[in-house]
Design a protein around this motif. Structure first.
Motif: not given
Length: 395
Positions: A114-126
Motif C-alpha cells: 500500500w505504501r509503495a502504491a501511494c508513494a511510487r505511482c504518482k497519483a492524486d487520487f486512489v
C-alpha cells in the motif's frame, strides 16, 4: 524497498508483467486466489480494457528471499489535471484486493505494498472499489487521513461445498417468486423447445453473439432500474468477456477461465449467466435475460443451473455486490459487506476535490436560479459533467 531478504518493485511494462506468469500462477494456487486475481484474467483486462484506453501499468510485486509473496496489479489514468490510481480490472464490479500468501506476515506485506502504491505511482487520487469489510487492505486504507468518499455495499456468498447433493440442497431452500427450484423451468418448457446448456469455449462465434445479447438485455434492465454503469456500454468490456470465455489457460489448470450457461427457447437465446471456475470460490461474473421472458423467470432458470454446476464441481459462489433476489435466495443469509473508497493521495488532489465541491455547490445554486427564471444551463451542464468525472472517476 529492499532489505536483503525483502524486495518490492513496481512493474510498469507489459513484458515485465508477462514475465511474472509462472510465479503468479504458483502464488494464486497457494493463496486460493479469486477469479479476478488470476494472471490470465488480469492480462486480458490489461489488453482489452486498460491498454486500449491508454492507461499506465503499475504492478506492485513483493518478494521475500527471491520468492513471490504478493502481487497487486494497478493502473493509472489522467483526467483533466489529475491522475487516478485504481486496480487493474475490466471496470465492472470486481473486488479490490491483493493476491498475497496468507500467514503471520501477510498484514505487513499488504502495508508495504500500500505504501509503495501511494508513494511510487504518482497519483492524486486512489480509487478502491468493493473492498471486503474487515480485510487488511480495508483497514489500511481507512487509516488514510484524506478519505473523500465511502460507500457500503451488501454482498452474498452461496455456501455449497458442504452440500451432499443437489436435491437435498434444494429441499433446504424456500421459494423464489413463489417457486421451488425446477418449477420455473417446467413452466417455461410448455412454451416451446427449451434447452439449457454450457457453451463450448471453442464456439467463438456463438459466445460473441450471446455476450452481445446479454449486454443488450442488461442495458434494458439498467434503464428500468436506474442501475447504469459505464461498463455496460463499453466495447472494451464486451471484448474482455468474449476473450475470457474463449481463452484457454496454460496456467494453474487447463480449464477455461469462466463458463457461460445459456437458456434457449426454440433455439433462440433468452437468458445467460457467466460464472468463473473456482479455487474453490467461484465468482458470478454477469447474468441477464430477455425482458420479453421476464414473467417466466428466464434469468432465474439460468442462475439455477449455474448454481447446480458449481455445487457439482465443489465450488462456493460469490455473487458479488448487490441485493438482487437471486443473490439473497441462493446465499441463504450468508451476507457480508464491501466498501468503495476514494482517497486524495496528494495535496493537489485535495485541492482538486475541494474545487469540484465548490463548483458543484455553485452550479446547483446557479441552476436553481436559472430554473426560477425559466432559463437554460447548457454550458453549465457541460462543465458540471467534467467536474463530476473528476470527483467520481468517470463512473
Amino acid at each position: 524497498m529492499s532489505d536483503g531478504q525483502t524486495r518490492l518493485e513496481v512493474v510498469s511494462d507489459e513484458q515485465g508483467f508477462i514475465a511474472l506468469e509462472r510465479e503468479w500462477n504458483a502464488l494464486w494456487l497457494k493463496a486460493h486466489g479469486r477469479y479476478f486475481q488470476r494472471f490470465d484474467v488480469c492480462l486480458l483486462a490489461w489488453r482489452h480494457v486498460a491498454r486500449p484506453q491508454n492507461r499506465k501499468l503499475h504492478c506492485i510485486v513483493l518478494r521475500e528471499r527471491g520468492e513471490l509473496r504478493l502481487v497487486w496489479p494497478l493502473v493509472s489514468w489522467r483526467r483533466i489535471f489529475w491522475t487516478y490510481l485504481l486496480p487493474l480490472s475490466p471496470d465492472a464490479a470486481d473486488y479490490t484486493s491483493m493476491l498475497v500468501e496468507d500467514g503471520p506476515d501477510a498484514a505487513a506485506r499488504i502495508e508495504s505494498a500500500w505504501r509503495a502504491a501511494c508513494a511510487r505511482c504518482k497519483a492524486d487520487f486512489v480509487h478502491l472499489p468493493y473492498m471486503n469489510e474487515g480485510s487488511e487492505l480495508h483497514r489500511v486504507a481507512l487509516r488514510e487521513p484524506r478519505v473523500l468518499g465511502l460507500s457500503r455495499h451488501e454482498s452474498w456468498v452461496a455456501k455449497l461445498r458442504g452440500e451432499t447433493d443437489w436435491n437435498t440442497y434444494c429441499r433446504s431452500l424456500g421459494t423464489m417468486h413463489g417457486k421451488k427450484p425446477g418449477q420455473l423451468e417446467r413452466r417455461l418448457a410448455k412454451e416451446g423447445q427449451l434447452s439449457i446448456r454450457l457453451v463450448d469455449p471453442s464456439d467463438a462465434e456463438g459466445i460473441a453473439q450471446c455476450v452481445r445479447a446479454m449486454l443488450a438485455w442488461k442495458r434494458q434492465w439498467a434503464e428500468r432500474t436506474g442501475k447504469k454503469g459505464v461498463w455496460l456500454f463499453s466495447p472494451y468490456y464486451q471484448d474482455f468477456l468474449i476473450a475470457t470465455l474463449t481463452h484457454r489457460s496454460d496456467g494453474p489448470d487447463t480449464q477455461s477461465l469462466a463458463r457461460m450457461t445459456v437458456v434457449t427457447l426454440d433455439a433462440r437465446p433468452i437468458a445467460a449467466v457467466i460464472m468463473s471456475h473456482g479455487n474453490p470460490l467461484a465468482n458470478a461474473v454477469i447474468g441477464s435475460f430477455d425482458p420479453a421472458y421476464g414473467k417466466f423467470g428466464a434469468g432465474a432458470i439460468a442462475w439455477e443451473h449455474a448454481v447446480k454446476w458449481a455445487l457439482e464441481h465443489g465450488y462456493d459462489i460469490d455473487f458479488g455486490v448487490g441485493s438482487e433476489r437471486f443473490k439473497t435466495y441462493w446465499g441463504r443469509g450468508n451476507r457480508s459487506h464491501a466498501w468503495t473508497m476514494q482517497i486524495a493521495n496528494t495535496a493537489w488532489g485535495l485541492v482538486g476535490y475541494r474545487t469540484v465541491r465548490a463548483f458543484r455547490d455553485m452550479y446547483a445554486w446557479l441552476k436553481g436560479a436559472m430554473r426560477a427564471s425559466n432559463g437554460t444551463a447548457t454550458h453549465a451542464d457541460d462543465a458540471n459533467d467534467a467536474a463530476g468525472s473528476l470527483e467520481h472517476r468517470g463512473k
